[in-house]
Design a protein around this motif. Structure first.
Motif, PDB file in Angstrom:
ATOM      1  N   LEU A 210      -5.515  27.380  31.197  1.00 17.37           N
ATOM      2  CA  LEU A 210      -5.913  28.526  32.028  1.00 17.37           C
ATOM      3  C   LEU A 210      -5.959  29.832  31.243  1.00 17.37           C
ATOM      4  N   ILE A 211      -4.953  30.058  30.390  1.00 22.78           N
ATOM      5  CA  ILE A 211      -4.846  31.381  29.753  1.00 22.78           C
ATOM      6  C   ILE A 211      -6.077  31.672  28.894  1.00 22.78           C
ATOM      7  N   GLY A 212      -6.525  30.662  28.154  1.00 19.44           N
ATOM      8  CA  GLY A 212      -7.696  30.860  27.289  1.00 19.44           C
ATOM      9  C   GLY A 212      -8.996  30.784  28.059  1.00 19.44           C
ATOM     10  N   ASP A 213      -9.082  29.852  29.000  1.00 19.31           N
ATOM     11  CA  ASP A 213     -10.327  29.684  29.746  1.00 19.31           C
ATOM     12  C   ASP A 213     -10.595  30.898  30.648  1.00 19.31           C
ATOM     13  N   ALA A 214      -9.532  31.476  31.224  1.00 18.45           N
ATOM     14  CA  ALA A 214      -9.700  32.698  32.021  1.00 18.45           C
ATOM     15  C   ALA A 214     -10.223  33.829  31.133  1.00 18.45           C
ATOM     16  N   ALA A 215      -9.745  33.875  29.893  1.00 21.34           N
ATOM     17  CA  ALA A 215     -10.204  34.925  28.970  1.00 21.34           C
ATOM     18  C   ALA A 215     -11.690  34.753  28.645  1.00 21.34           C
ATOM     19  N   HIS A 216     -12.170  33.520  28.597  1.00 17.06           N
ATOM     20  CA  HIS A 216     -13.611  33.306  28.356  1.00 17.06           C
ATOM     21  C   HIS A 216     -14.440  33.960  29.459  1.00 17.06           C
ATOM     22  N   VAL A 217     -13.996  33.788  30.718  1.00 13.15           N
ATOM     23  CA  VAL A 217     -14.718  34.387  31.850  1.00 13.15           C
ATOM     24  C   VAL A 217     -14.636  35.911  31.772  1.00 13.15           C
ATOM     25  N   ALA A 218     -13.428  36.412  31.509  1.00 17.61           N
ATOM     26  CA  ALA A 218     -13.233  37.864  31.462  1.00 17.61           C
ATOM     27  C   ALA A 218     -14.112  38.491  30.382  1.00 17.61           C
ATOM     28  N   LYS A 219     -14.160  37.857  29.208  1.00 14.44           N
ATOM     29  CA  LYS A 219     -14.962  38.419  28.106  1.00 14.44           C
ATOM     30  C   LYS A 219     -16.451  38.306  28.400  1.00 14.44           C
ATOM     31  N   ALA A 220     -16.869  37.123  28.885  1.00  9.18           N
ATOM     32  CA  ALA A 220     -18.305  36.929  29.156  1.00  9.18           C
ATOM     33  C   ALA A 220     -18.789  37.875  30.251  1.00  9.18           C
ATOM     34  N   SER A 221     -17.924  38.145  31.233  1.00 11.53           N
ATOM     35  CA  SER A 221     -18.315  38.996  32.365  1.00 11.53           C
ATOM     36  C   SER A 221     -18.022  40.475  32.120  1.00 11.53           C
ATOM     37  N   LYS A 222     -17.334  40.765  30.998  1.00  9.98           N
ATOM     38  CA  LYS A 222     -16.932  42.154  30.675  1.00  9.98           C
ATOM     39  C   LYS A 222     -16.143  42.777  31.820  1.00  9.98           C
ATOM     40  N   VAL A 223     -15.102  42.030  32.228  1.00 13.00           N
ATOM     41  CA  VAL A 223     -14.196  42.501  33.284  1.00 13.00           C
ATOM     42  C   VAL A 223     -12.765  42.189  32.846  1.00 13.00           C
ATOM     43  N   GLY A 224     -11.789  42.642  33.633  1.00 17.29           N
ATOM     44  CA  GLY A 224     -10.408  42.221  33.448  1.00 17.29           C
ATOM     45  C   GLY A 224     -10.030  41.287  34.588  1.00 17.29           C
ATOM     46  N   LEU A 225      -9.065  40.407  34.336  1.00 19.62           N
ATOM     47  CA  LEU A 225      -8.567  39.550  35.419  1.00 19.62           C
ATOM     48  C   LEU A 225      -7.094  39.868  35.639  1.00 19.62           C
ATOM     49  N   HIS A 226      -6.739  40.039  36.916  1.00 23.13           N
ATOM     50  CA  HIS A 226      -5.371  40.324  37.329  1.00 23.13           C
ATOM     51  C   HIS A 226      -4.883  39.034  37.999  1.00 23.13           C
ATOM     52  N   LEU A 227      -4.001  38.285  37.327  1.00 17.80           N
ATOM     53  CA  LEU A 227      -3.599  36.961  37.826  1.00 17.80           C
ATOM     54  C   LEU A 227      -2.112  36.949  38.160  1.00 17.80           C
ATOM     55  N   ARG A 228      -1.751  36.217  39.215  1.00 18.57           N
ATOM     56  CA  ARG A 228      -0.360  36.196  39.705  1.00 18.57           C
ATOM     57  C   ARG A 228       0.278  34.828  39.433  1.00 18.57           C
ATOM     58  N   VAL A 229       1.340  34.811  38.649  1.00 22.40           N
ATOM     59  CA  VAL A 229       1.971  33.518  38.333  1.00 22.40           C
ATOM     60  C   VAL A 229       2.509  32.820  39.586  1.00 22.40           C
ATOM     61  N   GLU A 230       2.983  33.613  40.572  1.00 24.72           N
ATOM     62  CA  GLU A 230       3.591  32.964  41.742  1.00 24.72           C
ATOM     63  C   GLU A 230       2.538  32.288  42.630  1.00 24.72           C
ATOM     64  N   SER A 231       1.259  32.620  42.422  1.00 24.88           N
ATOM     65  CA  SER A 231       0.204  32.009  43.242  1.00 24.88           C
ATOM     66  C   SER A 231      -0.397  30.759  42.597  1.00 24.88           C
ATOM     67  N   LEU A 232       0.007  30.446  41.355  1.00 26.94           N
ATOM     68  CA  LEU A 232      -0.608  29.296  40.683  1.00 26.94           C
ATOM     69  C   LEU A 232      -0.184  27.993  41.361  1.00 26.94           C
ATOM     70  N   PRO A 233      -1.139  27.092  41.620  1.00 23.81           N
ATOM     71  CA  PRO A 233      -0.827  25.807  42.252  1.00 23.81           C
ATOM     72  C   PRO A 233      -0.317  24.804  41.218  1.00 23.81           C
ATOM     73  N   LEU A 234       0.968  24.863  40.893  1.00 23.75           N
ATOM     74  CA  LEU A 234       1.522  23.956  39.886  1.00 23.75           C
ATOM     75  C   LEU A 234       1.523  22.518  40.394  1.00 23.75           C
ATOM     76  N   ALA A 235       1.294  21.585  39.493  1.00 28.58           N
ATOM     77  CA  ALA A 235       1.370  20.159  39.845  1.00 28.58           C
ATOM     78  C   ALA A 235       2.773  19.865  40.370  1.00 28.58           C
ATOM     79  N   CYS A 236       2.880  18.827  41.183  1.00 35.36           N
ATOM     80  CA  CYS A 236       4.138  18.581  41.895  1.00 35.36           C
ATOM     81  C   CYS A 236       5.288  18.380  40.904  1.00 35.36           C
ATOM     82  N   GLY A 237       6.393  19.034  41.187  1.00 36.10           N
ATOM     83  CA  GLY A 237       7.578  18.910  40.333  1.00 36.10           C
ATOM     84  C   GLY A 237       7.633  19.914  39.195  1.00 36.10           C
ATOM     85  N   LEU A 238       6.552  20.673  38.961  1.00 35.57           N
ATOM     86  CA  LEU A 238       6.560  21.602  37.819  1.00 35.57           C
ATOM     87  C   LEU A 238       7.218  22.943  38.150  1.00 35.57           C
TER      88      LEU A 238
END
Ligand code: ADP
Ligand code: MG
Length: 313
Positions: A210-238
């Motif tokens: 996610l960290i690198g792939d999100a940066a690809h979108v941010a750079k290609a779109s010339k925007v910033g992304l504000h992401l929240r760790v508590e909202s990430l859908p972690l796989a079960c048990g993680l």
């Protein structure tokens, strides 16, 4: 088996059609004709790199086909046809190949994509190259995320990366069946992406983390992304694993889920569509004006993360 016998036995007459495919396996070229734009992507899976040496035929089919097909989901394209290039070491027998072909056919059927050609050679290492082709009147690019859009991901994150130690070492015990499933058979959001296409402003598939792939979108779109760790859908048990679990979800690769952006006004429609087809989606942040930066938050608190995504070289 002789090369032509092998192709005929394993790869012909799968009974999956694509409307624009006029000629498939058996001639010098396949022939495709359609009025729609064609999206094309090629991926190579190498024994010992993309799947462990000694993997079964079905396992190799999954690990070669699903990451390749994932690129069509990332463009919100409609799967049409694929080609299959095999380099087969002499150690693989006919049973292995039949099991590989059988599983590949099942997957092709599940996602509605026709096998239209390929190439088969011998070599020292097993290599599987798959080129996928899809159509869309409105392909979704990485470069069109707009300030104030929502940022979403499909499915859950981190399971495949959490499974990797156990995939590489059968003695490794700290693994669960869901993570192994995420590694060996990721469930691709192809149908959701295709149906949601008109609502999406940008999309990318999460292959390297996610960290690198999100940066690809941010750079290609010339925007910033504000992401929240508590909202990430972690796989079960993680989530229970604290920082180690978060690391798998943020910097681990091989999820083959989508990160996408869409206008806030599309929120209810996206939730309705996801509900209708049983696709899990999670709102994880928003797009801001910027120049390619990713800002992480825990609640209202900005945090910095030390991790990077998977690097091939
Ligand atoms: P050529 O010698 O013209 O390259 P090939 O003998 O390689 O032709 O292939 C014959 C036909 O079988 C072609 O239509 C090709 O696309 C198809 N084919 C070869 N290998 C595969 C494969 N692994 N999967 C699907 N189709 C294949
Ligand atoms: Mg050939």
């Amino acid at each position: 088996m002789h090369e032509f016998e092998l192709i005929k036995k394993c790869f012909c007459d799968w009974g999956i059609s694509a409307p624009g495919l006029r000629t498939g396996i058996g001639d010098d070229c396949l022939v495709w004709q359609s009025d729609l734009p064609l999206m094309v992507s090629t991926d190579t899976a190498v024994e010992g790199v993309h799947f462990p040496s000694g993997s079964t035929g079905p396992q190799v089919a999954q690990r070669a086909f699903l990451p390749a097909l994932s690129d069509l989901a990332a463009m919100a394209a409609n799967p049409a046809f694929f080609t299959l290039t095999l380099t087969l070491p002499p150690s693989l027998d006919d049973d292995w190949l039949s099991a590989f072909a059988g599983r590949l056919r099942e997957l092709a059927d599940q996602y509605g994509i026709a096998l239209a050609g390929g190439d088969t050679t011998k070599g020292n290492t097993l290599v599987v190259t798959i080129s996928v082709h899809g159509t869309s009147a409105t392909p979704v690019l990485r470069s069109n995320a707009q300030p104030d859009d929502d940022v979403w991901v499909t499915g859950t994150l981190g399971g495949a990366a959490a499974a990797l130690p156990a995939v590489l070492d059968p003695e490794y015990r700290d693994v669960n069946a869901n993570w192994l499933q995420d590694y060996w058979v990721p469930q691709l959001p192809v149908e959701f992406a295709r149906r949601a296409a008109p609502l999406l402003t940008s999309a990318i598939d999460l292959s390297d983390g996610l960290i690198g792939d999100a940066a690809h979108v941010a750079k290609a779109s010339k925007v910033g992304l504000h992401l929240r760790v508590e909202s990430l859908p972690l796989a079960c048990g993680l989530r229970e694993k604290g920082i180690a679990g978060l690391k798998y979800a943020i910097s681990g690769g091989d999820d083959y889920q989508l990160l996408f952006t869409a206008a806030k006004s599309s929120r209810q429609e996206l939730i309705r569509l996801a509900d209708e087809i049983g696709q899990k989606i999670s709102l994880i942040g928003r797009v801001e004006s910027g120049a390619g930066e990713i800002c992480w938050y825990d609640g209202d608190q900005p945090i910095s993360l030390p991790w990077q995504s998977y690097q091939h070289f």
